[in-house]
Structure formats: structure tokens, C-alpha cells
Enzyme design. Sequence first.
Site: not given
Lengths: 386, 473
Positions: B324-326
Site C-alpha cells: 500500500w505504501h508504494g
Amino acid sequence: MPSSISNFKERLRLPRLFFRRPSREEQIHGGPPLEFERPIPPAPWRGIAVVISIVVIAVTTAWELYCRALGYGPTLNDNEDLWTMARRRVQPESIVVLGDSRAWFDVDLDEFQKGLGKRPIQLAMAGSTAWPVLDDLAKDESFHGTIICSFVPGLFFAPPGSPPMVRAELGEKRYRNQTPAQRVSEYLGMWLEEHVAFLKPDDLSLEALLNELPIPNRPGALVPPRFPPYFQTEDRERRARMWEKCAAPGSPLAKKIQETWPPLFTPPPPPSYVPKDAFFAEMKKGLEKRFADVAGAIEKIRRRGGKIVFVRFPHTGGLKELEDRLTPRAQTWDPLLKITSSPGIYYSDFPELSGFDCPEWSHLSAGDSVEFSKRLVPHLKAALQL
Amino acid sequence: MLFNSLTFVVFFTLVVFLYWSIRSWTARKNLLVVASYIFYGAWNPPFAALLFSTTAMDFWLGRQIGKAKNQRSKRRWLVASVCMNLSMLGFFKYGNFLLENFQWLLARGGVIYQPPHLDILLPVGISFYTFHSLSYTLDIYRGVLQPTRSLRDFVLAVSFFPQLVAGPIVRAGDFLPQLAYAPRLKTGQFFWGLALMTLGLFEKIVLADTLLSGSADRVFNYSGPLVALDSWAGVIAFAGQIFFDFAGYSICAIGAALTLGFHLKDNFRFPYAAIGFSDFWRRWHISLSTFLRDYLYIPLGGNQVRPFRAALNLVIVMFIGGLWHGAAWTFVVWGLLHGSYLVIERVCRLFFEEKPWANTPIVRMLAGFATYGAVCIAWVFFRASDFTIASRMLAGMFGGHPTGDAILSTRELLQIGMVSAGMIALHWAMRDNSFEIAVMRLPHWTVTAIGAVMACAIILTQGNSNAFIYFQF
């Protein structure tokens, strides 16, 4: 514990979530009732806000007066947004000034306009290389104007990832991606900078002040050299003028700036983790590539009817000695003109362009920059066949 | 529009003034919708249209789920909503990542395929607003929320400007009820909101950007080997920077919402005083961890399954959290590391939790520092742009480069040490408390002095409008 605190803690500890019957309106959404309400610490908030406002106004005013007493005055700061404003003004037939801080300080736009018949756009940036902007103009199929490009070998040939390249690329990147919010902030910021003296990130920000603390570094630490302190004013057209405090002959500020040049202009030693031979071979390859790239870009511009002239602006004292030693003319300037088949004006080739004194060795004072620009114009006209 | 920009100062002042000047609640909500879209469009106006289209789709899908007669039909509409949201996220955020990995896989099989590089601009905050919107259809499906009849209210719930681009992830179920009635202007609430905004900006501009980010960037961008001191200093600086950056944004968002009469929950609770990793995730990015817990971990069976499956669930959840973060494998490794930390902690608890020595203050403190150290090691993968940098950093941290370079000045080392020590001490002092209680306990003059120092520091620091780290997610 005072009862107010214990009540408060109780409220916090006890279900922060408190339930109540949903109102009719809340039932419209069908969701749960308001489950959460942030606790508000009881305090005389209005009074606190008034006192904080008074303290902030008093401290800011005192700091502003102190900075003015030190000689600082309101002026614009050179940043990517201001550069972007100038970049946006470039038209297909514009005259643009590219390069480093020497073109930024030494070019007087009024004199150039008088002599060349068109007001140039100042795109030179302190501590940057001209290459990314030159490349961008070459890629712009509509551009067929005139480029006056300053040449300082150490900056012009700066490799990818080096600070001069990063600085120039930041400007280009902002020009491509500037958001509407950044644009509005720039206009608001300009208004503030034109009225408030302490807005000088290079000298008077917390970071700059901390950087001035005299704390010795570990032996062998590869700490980047310091940049010169603030010593110029700038207007909305990005015309830089040397601060009078620096322009005075032998001024302490000028001497302080002179001390910053040798570490900045001396290339760092090869990295310890790369074999020396490989490093120098890579550097040589990079240099050859830059020569070829520049020649290619100029050829593109020229094919569309554009023109370019390189200018070596005055520099004096210890810095001139250092530059002549590290980047001799025969290995930098001469091959550049030859490979790109471009005209060039080397200030020391002409008596009327020589003899100017750079107070801090690298740039002309505001007064001298006007005279220098006036004398440079006929040479530019001849070189560009205007 | 960044909170730490002059544009926001003018925008926010205008919005707050107009908002409290208007009597009609409907008009006020309309104003907030317009303001939120201006706030978002100030980055890139076309993306405001994208935001509206996904929001409108979820509004419609939410109604379909609500109207559906049976569970199967409900599930179909929910799948449509999840697919729509995740495909948007997938295209904009993971498009190139998926193509690159596909190319790599084909190359392993001997097939040379050169996919076109998609020149995709990532809409700012897409991960956040996708989750805001997705929570609505998920909650309707779960039966804990009924669909709202007002598109305007739902649009506002998804796009409310304080939390739109970098959280906290506010669920529609938490926000929609607040739109049912007009809040009254309360002096204490309004000024407390401003105080929280000042604190958040102080964390971002002074602590993260001025005192820590420069050192962290230099260490992580250095292309050679570093000695252990500089490697650790860079990682510790980044640990502080990301906390102050993200917690600062969340506090600003909470404060801004409060000045408009809205209540958002805490997103951080002094995470560097966590004892263990489950405690860490109860304190760090709480809105994301609870989102993943409720909508992923529990549906997977949570811990109500066999131990191995429960451990696998944890790892799956943290894998998704990392991704989700990257769109990079470094984020995946960061997530998997946290997943394995959680599994190891669970195993340790089985063996040691009941031991009398396990709950002594010294052991708890040591466990806290071990947690901080392990979290810092995981940050290496979060910050490093590739595995070469990450492995070089780890080698430096654990003495692999005794003759490496030293690149930080003594001043920078002192700055990192003092700010990080102060941060950790404050987290331990406040670990069972909140800012509200701290402010209650302090004399008013101290609160005033702290507020004045923070406000003066923000002005004198002359922040340069650096973007918040979490905007890229």
C-alpha cells in the site's frame, strides 16, 4: 490531583467512545450515532491565543529590526518558482541568458535591451550548469531565439548528480510540474519577501544559523563545503545586484565570500570506493559526452535559425588563479568553441572588458555590471551578427 | 496544496471565516465540498475529476449493496466496488511496477519483451481517498452502515480537505454522522484546533524538515560505504523524520477539522515507546492498521484460526500494508519484516508472557528499545530506493564498512542525537497519556510559552514548502 483533572481523566479513560440515541437527522444516514468526540482540555484558550499572538508579533518584529540593523533589506530570494516565472516568459524568438551566477550578477538587462533591441530573459542560476536548460531549449521545436551562455568550466561540465546539475534540474522540474498551489504561493511569497528583511533562507533561517555554529568536524569527514552567504538583491526579473556591503573594497563580507570559493571550486577527491583509474576514465567519458551533447543541442537550435554565444565573465584574484590552474583555457574554452563551432567572448581578450575588479573574486558589483554590460553589447552584436 | 505553504494559510483563513459566517448548514457543507475540491485541484485540476468519478461510483454501488435483496447480490456489488477502487489504484500506482515485474518474469523464461513505459502521473493521496471511499461500501456490506441518500454528504466524507491526501484514513461511517447536524462554534475547540495545527506544523517544518531530513537524505543518497556511526545516524534521523512528518500532518489534519467542528481520531500515539510490535501498530498510523485489521485480517480469520494460519494472516496483512505504501519491492520487504516481527512476538509471548520477570520495568524498557531498534532496521527498506542501497546501509550499520566514509558533520550528529533522544524520552513520558492530558496538567503559562516558541520557530525557520513524505503514497 485537582478534581477537574480527575474528572477529565475519567472522561478520557472511560469510553472515549460514548453512545447516545441517534437523532432523527442522524438516522437519515443510518450510521451509528456520533461515537467519538475529541476531548478539549479546559483552559483560557482565548487569553492564551492573545498572549501567543502578542509574543509572536513582538519576537518577529524584534528579529526583523535586528536583521535590518545588520544591513539586511527586503529582497526576493532566488528559488525554483521565481526561475519558473522567468522560464515561462521565454518565447520562440527570445534572447535568453543561461549559465551560472556570473551571468546572473554581471548582466544588466536594461543595457542589453538598449543594445540588442530586445529585453533578455534571465535564466542563469547561481551554482548551476547551463546544460539542462540548453538541452530543454534545444528540444523545444518552437525555440529559435538567441542564447547568451556563461561559461565556468567547473560548473558547465558538472557531472549528473552533482550539486550544479541538481540545482539546474530542480528549476527545470519545477517548470514542468509546477502546481497551481505552488504558483499562488510564489506570488504570496514574493510580496512578503519584498517587505520583510529576515526572509533569507541562505543566511537567517534556523538551519543557516545552526550551520554557523563553530563546531569542529571529525578528522577526515567528507562534509560538503559551505556556500557563500547572502550577498545580493534580486528583482522580479531575476536581475541580481551585489549587496553594497559586499561591494565595498576589502569588506569583511567580501573576504568571507572569497574564503568559500577555493573549497567550492576544487573538485572533491575521487571516491574511496571507486578505483582511481576507473574514476578518471569515467570522468573523461562524461566530459566527452557533454561536449558531444552540447554540440548536438546547439546544432538543433541553429538548424531552426537560433543563435548562441558563449561568454567568459570576469573573475579575479585567487579564484582566477585557481580556475586557470584547474581548468585551463586550452582544455576547456577552446575545445568548446571548436566542437560546437560557436562564437565566444573571453573577457580578458578585450581590454575594454578587462580591468574590472570583482570584490569577492567572482562577480561584478552592481555598478560595474552596468558598465560591463554596456561594453559587452558590441561584442555580442558582432558575435551574433545582429 | 500543502499545509506548510502560504497558499494554504490564505485558503484556510478564508474557508474558516466563510464557514462560520454562513448560517445554513447545507450551504456550509457545500462550501466545504467546493473548498476540498479546490484544495485537491490545486495540485492537478484533472485529478479532481478522477476523485469525483470514483466517489460517485462508490455512492451508487453503496446504494446497490443497500438495496440488494440477498447476500449473493450484495457480494456482487461489493466485488464491483472493490474491483473499481483497486483497479484505479492499480493502474495509477502499480501500473509500471506490474509491467516491470511481468517483463522480468518473462525474461526468466527466456522471453524478451519490452513493454512500453506508461507515463502515468500518480494522483496525490490516491491510496488514502481510495480507502476513505472503500470503507463506505465495505461497511454497508458488513451491515454496520446504511447508504446515505446525499451524494453531497458522501462526496464531502471522502474529500474533506484536512484528511484528503495524507490521512488519517477516516471511514465514511465515522464521518457521515457528523454531517447530520451543524456543529456550533466553540471557542475552546476552535483554539485547541489551532494549537494542534501549530504543533503539527512545528513537527513538520522545524523538526522533520530542518533538523533531520537533510542528514537522512545525505546518508541514503550517498553512493559509497559509510561507517557505522553515520549509517545509524542516517537511519535514526529518518525514523524521526518520518514520524514528525506524518504525525505532524495527522495532527494538522485533526486540528484543521476541529476548527471546523469535526472530530477525527488520533492517528499516532507515541509509537517509539511501543513495547513490542503489536503495540507499535496500535500506536503508528492507527487508521491504516485498524483498517487492515477490520477489512482484511479479521475476514481472513484473524487469530481465531490455527496458530500457523494466524501467523500467515499477519504476514499477508503486513505484505499488503507494505505494498500500500508504494509500488516497489523494498516496501514489500518492509511490510514482510514487520509481519515477521509480529509473528516472532507472538511466539515469544507464548513462552515468556506469564513469566514474572517479563513484566518488570527494566525488561519492558529493554523490550521497548529492542522494538525501536528493529523498527529502525525496517525503516532502511522503507527509505532506500533499491536493495543495493538497503544492503549497503545495513552493512554499514553492522560494522561491514570499518574503513567507510564519514559524511555527517558533528553539528548534524548532535542535532540527530538531541532531537531523537528528546523524541524518545517524550514518547516514554507520554506513552499512556495524550496531549490533552499533558496540556491539562501543565500550568497555563507553560502552555502559552510552548505555543509561542513553536509559532516563533515556525516563522523563523522559513520552511521551504517541502512536500509531506506520505503524499507519494
